[in-house]
Design a protein around this motif. Sequence first.
Motif, PDB file in Angstrom:
ATOM      1  N   THR A   1      -5.136   2.276 -11.635  1.00  0.00           N
ATOM      2  CA  THR A   1      -3.759   1.248 -11.512  1.00  0.00           C
ATOM      3  C   THR A   1      -3.967   0.413 -10.964  1.00  0.00           C
ATOM      4  O   THR A   1      -2.841  -1.062 -10.347  1.00  0.00           O
ATOM      5  N   GLY A   2      -5.007   0.577  -9.825  1.00  0.00           N
ATOM      6  CA  GLY A   2      -5.203  -0.644  -8.828  1.00  0.00           C
ATOM      7  C   GLY A   2      -4.582  -1.218  -8.104  1.00  0.00           C
ATOM      8  O   GLY A   2      -4.049  -1.741  -7.289  1.00  0.00           O
ATOM      9  N   VAL A   3      -3.888   0.840  -7.650  1.00  0.00           N
ATOM     10  CA  VAL A   3      -2.693   0.734  -6.758  1.00  0.00           C
ATOM     11  C   VAL A   3      -3.367   1.163  -4.939  1.00  0.00           C
ATOM     12  O   VAL A   3      -4.835   1.244  -5.565  1.00  0.00           O
ATOM     13  N   THR A   4      -3.092   0.525  -4.580  1.00  0.00           N
ATOM     14  CA  THR A   4      -3.869   0.021  -3.241  1.00  0.00           C
ATOM     15  C   THR A   4      -3.063   1.266  -1.849  1.00  0.00           C
ATOM     16  O   THR A   4      -2.245   1.306  -1.342  1.00  0.00           O
ATOM     17  N   ILE A   5      -4.358   2.577  -1.391  1.00  0.00           N
ATOM     18  CA  ILE A   5      -3.649   3.138  -0.739  1.00  0.00           C
ATOM     19  C   ILE A   5      -4.446   2.526   0.413  1.00  0.00           C
ATOM     20  O   ILE A   5      -5.317   2.701   1.426  1.00  0.00           O
ATOM     21  N   GLU A   6      -3.695   3.192   1.143  1.00  0.00           N
ATOM     22  CA  GLU A   6      -3.205   3.108   2.931  1.00  0.00           C
ATOM     23  C   GLU A   6      -4.227   4.053   3.629  1.00  0.00           C
ATOM     24  O   GLU A   6      -4.804   4.256   3.931  1.00  0.00           O
ATOM     25  N   VAL A   7      -3.423   5.586   3.055  1.00  0.00           N
ATOM     26  CA  VAL A   7      -4.511   6.754   3.363  1.00  0.00           C
ATOM     27  C   VAL A   7      -4.045   7.789   2.569  1.00  0.00           C
ATOM     28  O   VAL A   7      -2.794   8.235   1.673  1.00  0.00           O
ATOM     29  N   ALA A   8      -4.960   8.525   2.577  1.00  0.00           N
ATOM     30  CA  ALA A   8      -4.777   9.902   1.396  1.00  0.00           C
ATOM     31  C   ALA A   8      -5.238  11.007   2.507  1.00  0.00           C
ATOM     32  O   ALA A   8      -5.993  11.182   2.917  1.00  0.00           O
TER      33      ALA A   8
ATOM     34  N   ASN B   1       2.040  13.638  10.891  1.00  0.00           N
ATOM     35  CA  ASN B   1       0.864  12.951  12.042  1.00  0.00           C
ATOM     36  C   ASN B   1       0.261  11.971  12.181  1.00  0.00           C
ATOM     37  O   ASN B   1      -0.757   9.866  12.099  1.00  0.00           O
ATOM     38  N   ILE B   2      -0.780  12.837  11.745  1.00  0.00           N
ATOM     39  CA  ILE B   2      -2.974  12.200  11.149  1.00  0.00           C
ATOM     40  C   ILE B   2      -2.688  11.314  10.602  1.00  0.00           C
ATOM     41  O   ILE B   2      -3.233   9.902  10.733  1.00  0.00           O
ATOM     42  N   MET B   3      -1.807  11.526   9.439  1.00  0.00           N
ATOM     43  CA  MET B   3      -1.775   9.772   8.377  1.00  0.00           C
ATOM     44  C   MET B   3      -1.284   8.669   8.874  1.00  0.00           C
ATOM     45  O   MET B   3      -1.524   7.550   8.802  1.00  0.00           O
ATOM     46  N   LEU B   4       0.211   8.666   9.817  1.00  0.00           N
ATOM     47  CA  LEU B   4       1.064   8.123   9.839  1.00  0.00           C
ATOM     48  C   LEU B   4      -0.346   7.281  11.284  1.00  0.00           C
ATOM     49  O   LEU B   4       0.201   6.137  11.209  1.00  0.00           O
ATOM     50  N   ASN B   5      -0.689   8.215  11.902  1.00  0.00           N
ATOM     51  CA  ASN B   5      -1.747   7.452  13.218  1.00  0.00           C
ATOM     52  C   ASN B   5      -2.781   6.339  12.352  1.00  0.00           C
ATOM     53  O   ASN B   5      -2.857   5.482  12.840  1.00  0.00           O
ATOM     54  N   LEU B   6      -3.355   6.889  11.228  1.00  0.00           N
ATOM     55  CA  LEU B   6      -4.780   6.034  10.517  1.00  0.00           C
ATOM     56  C   LEU B   6      -4.065   4.718   9.711  1.00  0.00           C
ATOM     57  O   LEU B   6      -4.781   3.500  10.082  1.00  0.00           O
ATOM     58  N   SER B   7      -2.338   4.801   9.689  1.00  0.00           N
ATOM     59  CA  SER B   7      -1.936   3.804   9.298  1.00  0.00           C
ATOM     60  C   SER B   7      -1.888   2.641  10.419  1.00  0.00           C
ATOM     61  O   SER B   7      -2.505   2.047  10.248  1.00  0.00           O
ATOM     62  N   GLN B   8      -1.279   3.418  11.506  1.00  0.00           N
ATOM     63  CA  GLN B   8      -1.046   2.482  12.698  1.00  0.00           C
ATOM     64  C   GLN B   8      -2.729   1.573  13.663  1.00  0.00           C
ATOM     65  O   GLN B   8      -2.986   0.908  14.018  1.00  0.00           O
TER      66      GLN B   8
ATOM     67  N   PRO C   1       0.494  -1.149   0.091  1.00  0.00           N
ATOM     68  CA  PRO C   1      -0.094  -0.263  -0.121  1.00  0.00           C
ATOM     69  C   PRO C   1       0.829   1.355  -0.183  1.00  0.00           C
ATOM     70  O   PRO C   1       1.968   1.360   0.225  1.00  0.00           O
ATOM     71  N   VAL C   2       0.291   2.226  -0.607  1.00  0.00           N
ATOM     72  CA  VAL C   2       1.033   3.797  -0.243  1.00  0.00           C
ATOM     73  C   VAL C   2       0.169   4.642   0.592  1.00  0.00           C
ATOM     74  O   VAL C   2      -0.843   4.652   0.395  1.00  0.00           O
ATOM     75  N   PHE C   3       0.782   5.923   0.804  1.00  0.00           N
ATOM     76  CA  PHE C   3       0.690   7.346   0.803  1.00  0.00           C
ATOM     77  C   PHE C   3      -0.113   7.682  -0.422  1.00  0.00           C
ATOM     78  O   PHE C   3       0.496   8.136  -0.666  1.00  0.00           O
ATOM     79  N   LEU C   4      -0.621   8.169  -0.215  1.00  0.00           N
ATOM     80  CA  LEU C   4      -1.608   9.118  -1.277  1.00  0.00           C
ATOM     81  C   LEU C   4      -2.033  10.813  -0.727  1.00  0.00           C
ATOM     82  O   LEU C   4      -2.540  11.691  -0.158  1.00  0.00           O
ATOM     83  N   ILE C   5      -0.550  11.311  -1.535  1.00  0.00           N
ATOM     84  CA  ILE C   5      -1.316  13.616  -0.919  1.00  0.00           C
ATOM     85  C   ILE C   5      -1.594  13.720  -2.249  1.00  0.00           C
ATOM     86  O   ILE C   5      -1.356  13.540  -3.655  1.00  0.00           O
TER      87      ILE C   5
ATOM     88  N   ILE D   1     -11.697   4.846   0.601  1.00  0.00           N
ATOM     89  CA  ILE D   1      -9.552   4.985   0.769  1.00  0.00           C
ATOM     90  C   ILE D   1     -10.007   6.299   2.507  1.00  0.00           C
ATOM     91  O   ILE D   1     -10.645   7.231   2.248  1.00  0.00           O
ATOM     92  N   PRO D   2      -9.391   6.222   2.924  1.00  0.00           N
ATOM     93  CA  PRO D   2      -9.742   6.810   4.225  1.00  0.00           C
ATOM     94  C   PRO D   2      -8.715   8.052   3.830  1.00  0.00           C
ATOM     95  O   PRO D   2      -7.511   8.272   3.568  1.00  0.00           O
ATOM     96  N   THR D   3      -9.807   8.915   4.201  1.00  0.00           N
ATOM     97  CA  THR D   3      -9.248  10.467   3.467  1.00  0.00           C
ATOM     98  C   THR D   3      -8.911  11.477   4.931  1.00  0.00           C
ATOM     99  O   THR D   3      -9.756  11.523   5.646  1.00  0.00           O
ATOM    100  N   VAL D   4      -8.332  12.169   4.549  1.00  0.00           N
ATOM    101  CA  VAL D   4      -7.849  13.174   5.348  1.00  0.00           C
ATOM    102  C   VAL D   4      -8.013  14.113   4.482  1.00  0.00           C
ATOM    103  O   VAL D   4      -7.204  15.022   3.439  1.00  0.00           O
ATOM    104  N   VAL D   5      -8.856  15.120   5.123  1.00  0.00           N
ATOM    105  CA  VAL D   5      -9.443  16.232   4.523  1.00  0.00           C
ATOM    106  C   VAL D   5      -8.302  17.568   4.966  1.00  0.00           C
ATOM    107  O   VAL D   5      -8.049  17.824   5.531  1.00  0.00           O
TER     108      VAL D   5
END
Length: 414
Positions: free
Chosen positions: A46-53, A115-122, A4-8, A76-80
């Motif tokens: 492309t079928g990529v898996t998004i960890e957090v956006a 920090n929020i993105m990392l936290n959501l991943s964990q 999975p990847v992080f998306l910005i 996809i878990p999304t932070v605005v």
Amino acid sequence: MSQPVFLIVDDQKSIAQVLKQKLSVQSTLPIKICHSLAETQMLLATGVTIEVALCDQNLADAPHGETIKYLLQQHIPTVVFSASFYDGKDGGNHYKKIADFVMKDSPAALDYAVNIMLNLSQNAQRQVWLLTSNQSNYAQKLINMLHLQRYQVQTFEKPEKIQQQLTSETPNIILIEDATNLKQEAVYQFIEEVRQGYNLNQLPMMICESSENIYSAIKMMKYGVNDFFNTSFTAEEFYVRLKQNIELSDSYHAIEDISRTDALTKIFNRRYFFESAEKKFAKLQQAQKPFFVLMADIDHFKQVNDTYGHQKGDEAIIFVAKQLQEFFSEYLVARFGGEEFCVFGELSNLDQIEQRCEAFRIHIETESDIATKIQFTVSLGLCSSGMNIDQAFNLADEALYRSKNNGRNKLSHC
């Protein structure tokens, strides 16, 4: 399955690059950047898996939050991340599904967003246990909110069910909701019992109470609850309180691990080993169950260091520690210091333990050269008697030195 990847998603390229740099310092996951809705759609195709956006609200080709809506439709878990407050009106009901919202109003907001993105991943590995009655009006709201932030949630209607499960696993936090219908006295007793096994930092607890029952919440904090939130809570307040309590507990556990772990081998150190062995020994004595102590020492270790250098000596120590953990995985294993190690545990069958010790000794003799490019052996001392833990260790140590004096690379008994 691809990693999975992080998306910005941000049309300000400089901000996107700063976020990527900050995130890459703290995570090994790949990071993708998109600057528009069109680029985001092409990436997901492309079928990529998004960890957090992390997504800006207003993009050139999506000025009214359309990208956020699209990401949420893809589950996809999304932070605005926006310079203006995101009320979600343009996104319909989808805005209720955002994981969090960060105002793009200062440089500190960049760190907070990361920090929020990392936290959501964990959070996907974090367990939240919810104690609630079947008459609760808020339980489903809490569960939905927890799932939005990727927590693993288990619900319980009776305190004793949590107590039973605590014997085999420990959550990251316990939430107590609707204490009135759960019978407060039973909840007070439950809190006291949990605190007998876990302190405030080891297992945090939060309670949800109405303004009318604020005294009850305060009383429960005196009994051992870490924090409380009102029944009229907002999502932002709840998430912040939950995150702070879990992070404080995580920090405590990290410090606790450092204090009880040998830095080189990552197995227990001498101090923690003795603390735990004394407790286990007392329980075994009370239950009238036998025990064993195994001492192990690398033979001619000074010669290894003098001939091959301290780095190779460290490799030898790490190899022995790893093999001890594998051969005696169900027992207490520690590095005593230098090249000496110890194992302690309940003795179910002396012959089997002797066979395992011999298998370990032979394994070190035959595999050390392959693993470390140095051929070395270990001497062992085994004991299954002693009036107290100190005597048992001394007897095992005497057995170890008999192995040393009788030619090394041997197992001796006390």
